[in-house]
Motif scaffolding. Structure first.
Motif, PDB file in Angstrom:
ATOM      1  N   ARG A  36       0.843  -1.194   0.000  1.00 47.78           N
ATOM      2  CA  ARG A  36       0.000   0.000   0.000  1.00 47.78           C
ATOM      3  C   ARG A  36       0.881   1.248   0.000  1.00 47.78           C
ATOM      4  O   ARG A  36       1.833   1.341   0.780  1.00 47.78           O
ATOM      5  CB  ARG A  36      -0.921  -0.009   1.212  1.00 47.78           C
ATOM      6  N   GLY A  37       0.572   2.159  -0.896  1.00 46.52           N
ATOM      7  CA  GLY A  37       1.343   3.391  -1.007  1.00 46.52           C
ATOM      8  C   GLY A  37       2.399   3.362  -2.100  1.00 46.52           C
ATOM      9  O   GLY A  37       2.938   4.408  -2.481  1.00 46.52           O
ATOM     10  N   GLN A  38       2.660   2.182  -2.615  1.00 44.80           N
ATOM     11  CA  GLN A  38       3.655   2.024  -3.674  1.00 44.80           C
ATOM     12  C   GLN A  38       3.055   2.436  -5.020  1.00 44.80           C
ATOM     13  O   GLN A  38       1.847   2.312  -5.242  1.00 44.80           O
ATOM     14  CB  GLN A  38       4.089   0.552  -3.716  1.00 44.80           C
ATOM     15  N   ASP A  39       3.883   2.925  -5.923  1.00 43.22           N
ATOM     16  CA  ASP A  39       3.444   3.223  -7.295  1.00 43.22           C
ATOM     17  C   ASP A  39       3.678   1.993  -8.171  1.00 43.22           C
ATOM     18  O   ASP A  39       4.657   1.272  -7.992  1.00 43.22           O
ATOM     19  CB  ASP A  39       4.252   4.388  -7.870  1.00 43.22           C
ATOM     20  N   VAL A  40       2.754   1.760  -9.128  1.00 39.06           N
ATOM     21  CA  VAL A  40       2.921   0.638 -10.043  1.00 39.06           C
ATOM     22  C   VAL A  40       2.707   1.112 -11.472  1.00 39.06           C
ATOM     23  O   VAL A  40       2.020   2.119 -11.725  1.00 39.06           O
ATOM     24  CB  VAL A  40       1.941  -0.524  -9.742  1.00 39.06           C
ATOM     25  N   ALA A  41       3.304   0.399 -12.405  1.00 40.92           N
ATOM     26  CA  ALA A  41       3.140   0.681 -13.835  1.00 40.92           C
ATOM     27  C   ALA A  41       2.829  -0.621 -14.548  1.00 40.92           C
ATOM     28  O   ALA A  41       3.566  -1.598 -14.431  1.00 40.92           O
ATOM     29  CB  ALA A  41       4.403   1.308 -14.405  1.00 40.92           C
ATOM     30  N   LEU A  42       1.737  -0.611 -15.280  1.00 38.63           N
ATOM     31  CA  LEU A  42       1.280  -1.801 -15.997  1.00 38.63           C
ATOM     32  C   LEU A  42       1.394  -1.512 -17.498  1.00 38.63           C
ATOM     33  O   LEU A  42       0.969  -0.458 -17.966  1.00 38.63           O
ATOM     34  CB  LEU A  42      -0.183  -2.121 -15.635  1.00 38.63           C
ATOM     35  N   ARG A  43       1.937  -2.489 -18.226  1.00 38.12           N
ATOM     36  CA  ARG A  43       2.227  -2.265 -19.636  1.00 38.12           C
ATOM     37  C   ARG A  43       1.287  -3.056 -20.531  1.00 38.12           C
ATOM     38  O   ARG A  43       0.914  -4.191 -20.217  1.00 38.12           O
ATOM     39  CB  ARG A  43       3.666  -2.681 -19.916  1.00 38.12           C
ATOM     40  N   CYS A  44       0.937  -2.439 -21.655  1.00 37.61           N
ATOM     41  CA  CYS A  44       0.107  -3.109 -22.661  1.00 37.61           C
ATOM     42  C   CYS A  44       0.741  -2.907 -24.024  1.00 37.61           C
ATOM     43  O   CYS A  44       1.001  -1.767 -24.449  1.00 37.61           O
ATOM     44  CB  CYS A  44      -1.317  -2.553 -22.671  1.00 37.61           C
ATOM     45  N   ASP A  45       0.967  -4.018 -24.725  1.00 42.31           N
ATOM     46  CA  ASP A  45       1.509  -3.994 -26.071  1.00 42.31           C
ATOM     47  C   ASP A  45       0.407  -4.491 -27.014  1.00 42.31           C
ATOM     48  O   ASP A  45       0.132  -5.694 -27.066  1.00 42.31           O
ATOM     49  CB  ASP A  45       2.738  -4.912 -26.135  1.00 42.31           C
ATOM     50  N   PRO A  46      -0.241  -3.593 -27.740  1.00 44.70           N
ATOM     51  CA  PRO A  46      -1.408  -4.017 -28.547  1.00 44.70           C
ATOM     52  C   PRO A  46      -0.972  -4.713 -29.830  1.00 44.70           C
ATOM     53  O   PRO A  46       0.214  -4.781 -30.154  1.00 44.70           O
ATOM     54  CB  PRO A  46      -2.082  -2.683 -28.864  1.00 44.70           C
ATOM     55  N   ILE A  47      -1.940  -5.198 -30.556  1.00 48.39           N
ATOM     56  CA  ILE A  47      -1.671  -5.781 -31.861  1.00 48.39           C
ATOM     57  C   ILE A  47      -1.174  -4.675 -32.790  1.00 48.39           C
ATOM     58  O   ILE A  47      -1.743  -3.570 -32.806  1.00 48.39           O
ATOM     59  CB  ILE A  47      -2.928  -6.458 -32.421  1.00 48.39           C
ATOM     60  N   SER A  48      -0.122  -4.985 -33.535  1.00 49.91           N
ATOM     61  CA  SER A  48       0.460  -3.993 -34.435  1.00 49.91           C
ATOM     62  C   SER A  48      -0.591  -3.478 -35.412  1.00 49.91           C
ATOM     63  O   SER A  48      -1.310  -4.263 -36.035  1.00 49.91           O
ATOM     64  CB  SER A  48       1.622  -4.635 -35.204  1.00 49.91           C
ATOM     65  N   GLY A  49      -0.668  -2.153 -35.507  1.00 49.31           N
ATOM     66  CA  GLY A  49      -1.622  -1.553 -36.437  1.00 49.31           C
ATOM     67  C   GLY A  49      -2.982  -1.245 -35.841  1.00 49.31           C
ATOM     68  O   GLY A  49      -3.805  -0.587 -36.475  1.00 49.31           O
ATOM     69  N   HIS A  50      -3.226  -1.712 -34.634  1.00 50.52           N
ATOM     70  CA  HIS A  50      -4.504  -1.413 -33.987  1.00 50.52           C
ATOM     71  C   HIS A  50      -4.494   0.027 -33.490  1.00 50.52           C
ATOM     72  O   HIS A  50      -3.656   0.430 -32.695  1.00 50.52           O
ATOM     73  CB  HIS A  50      -4.777  -2.388 -32.848  1.00 50.52           C
ATOM     74  N   VAL A  51      -5.472   0.769 -33.966  1.00 48.25           N
ATOM     75  CA  VAL A  51      -5.545   2.198 -33.668  1.00 48.25           C
ATOM     76  C   VAL A  51      -6.090   2.446 -32.261  1.00 48.25           C
ATOM     77  O   VAL A  51      -5.628   3.316 -31.541  1.00 48.25           O
ATOM     78  CB  VAL A  51      -6.435   2.883 -34.719  1.00 48.25           C
ATOM     79  N   SER A  52      -7.085   1.661 -31.887  1.00 45.34           N
ATOM     80  CA  SER A  52      -7.791   1.904 -30.617  1.00 45.34           C
ATOM     81  C   SER A  52      -7.253   1.002 -29.522  1.00 45.34           C
ATOM     82  O   SER A  52      -6.979  -0.181 -29.746  1.00 45.34           O
ATOM     83  CB  SER A  52      -9.288   1.640 -30.796  1.00 45.34           C
ATOM     84  N   LEU A  53      -7.109   1.577 -28.319  1.00 48.77           N
ATOM     85  CA  LEU A  53      -6.615   0.822 -27.174  1.00 48.77           C
ATOM     86  C   LEU A  53      -7.442   1.212 -25.954  1.00 48.77           C
ATOM     87  O   LEU A  53      -7.699   2.398 -25.719  1.00 48.77           O
ATOM     88  CB  LEU A  53      -5.124   1.126 -26.932  1.00 48.77           C
TER      89      LEU A  53
END
Lengths: 110, 113
Positions: free
Chosen positions: B15-32
């Protein structure tokens, strides 16, 4: 907040039986979609039905849409144990984002 | 890649820690899209990008949540000063355009202890 409500919340059937899930939603839509989620996994797109369509089929799936009642149903015929999953309806309210329902957990016993 | 890739698969944060979550979409996909899914519930919308533009962030629960997609491909969801109620699965989805059939990643399960 969630747009759709599915019922039943949970459904248990034997292999070979049909499974029917219902979805109700609140606002005007352009399309309605059904997704499936296996435990611990992401969702998989099953079928999309547009607001001017009343029924659509894809393999063992049959989807109906009644925009006057703001409701949809998903029928899975001749169910298999591999169909065990949670099923969600999702609506778009004429935007690019989808709003998901609360889901139906389907258990198919061999 | 062939699908939407999310990392890490699991994250335990104090609790209190910062986190970063990553998303690598399908190449060429405009919407995320980013969604939050609590146990036994359906996914709840958080935010949406079209290329690098964040078009809708109405679902972000508080100003502790921040998302970016600076080059219109990979996206990061950052949660600052995590709290227990942030514990959930965070799902990323992409589509060629708009909402015609999302492809989801497997999600990141965040547990805040």
């Amino acid at each position: 907040s969630q747009q759709g409500e599915e019922d039943p919340q949970a459904l248990s059937i034997q292999e070979g039986e049909n499974a029917t899930m219902n979805c109700s939603y609140k606002t005007s839509i352009n399309n309605l979609q059904w997704y499936r989620q296996n435990s611990g996994r992401g969702l998989v797109h099953l079928i999309l039905i547009r607001s001017n369509e009343r029924e659509k089929h894809s393999g063992r799936l049959r989807v109906t849409l009644d925009t006057s009642k703001k409701s949809s149903s998903l029928l899975i015929t001749a169910s298999r144990a591999a169909d065990t999953a949670s099923y969600f309806c999702a609506t778009d309210a004429w935007t690019d984002k989808l709003i998901f329902g609360t889901g139906t957990r389907l258990q198919v016993f061999p | 890649g062939a699908g939407v890739s999310q990392s890490p698969r699991y994250k335990v944060a104090k609790r209190g820690q910062d986190v970063a979550l990553r998303c690598d979409p399908i190449s060429g996909h405009v919407s995320l899209f980013w969604y939050q899914q609590a146990l036994g519930q359906g996914p709840e919308f958080l935010t949406y990008f079209q290329n690098e533009a964040q078009l809708d962030k109405s679902g972000l629960p508080s100003d502790r949540f921040f998302a970016e997609r600076p080059e219109g491909s990979v996206s990061t969801l950052k949660i600052q000063r995590t709290q227990q109620e942030d514990s959930a699965v965070y799902l990323c989805a992409s589509s060629l355009q708009g909402n015609y059939g999302y492809t989801f990643g497997s999600g990141t399960r965040l547990t805040v202890v």
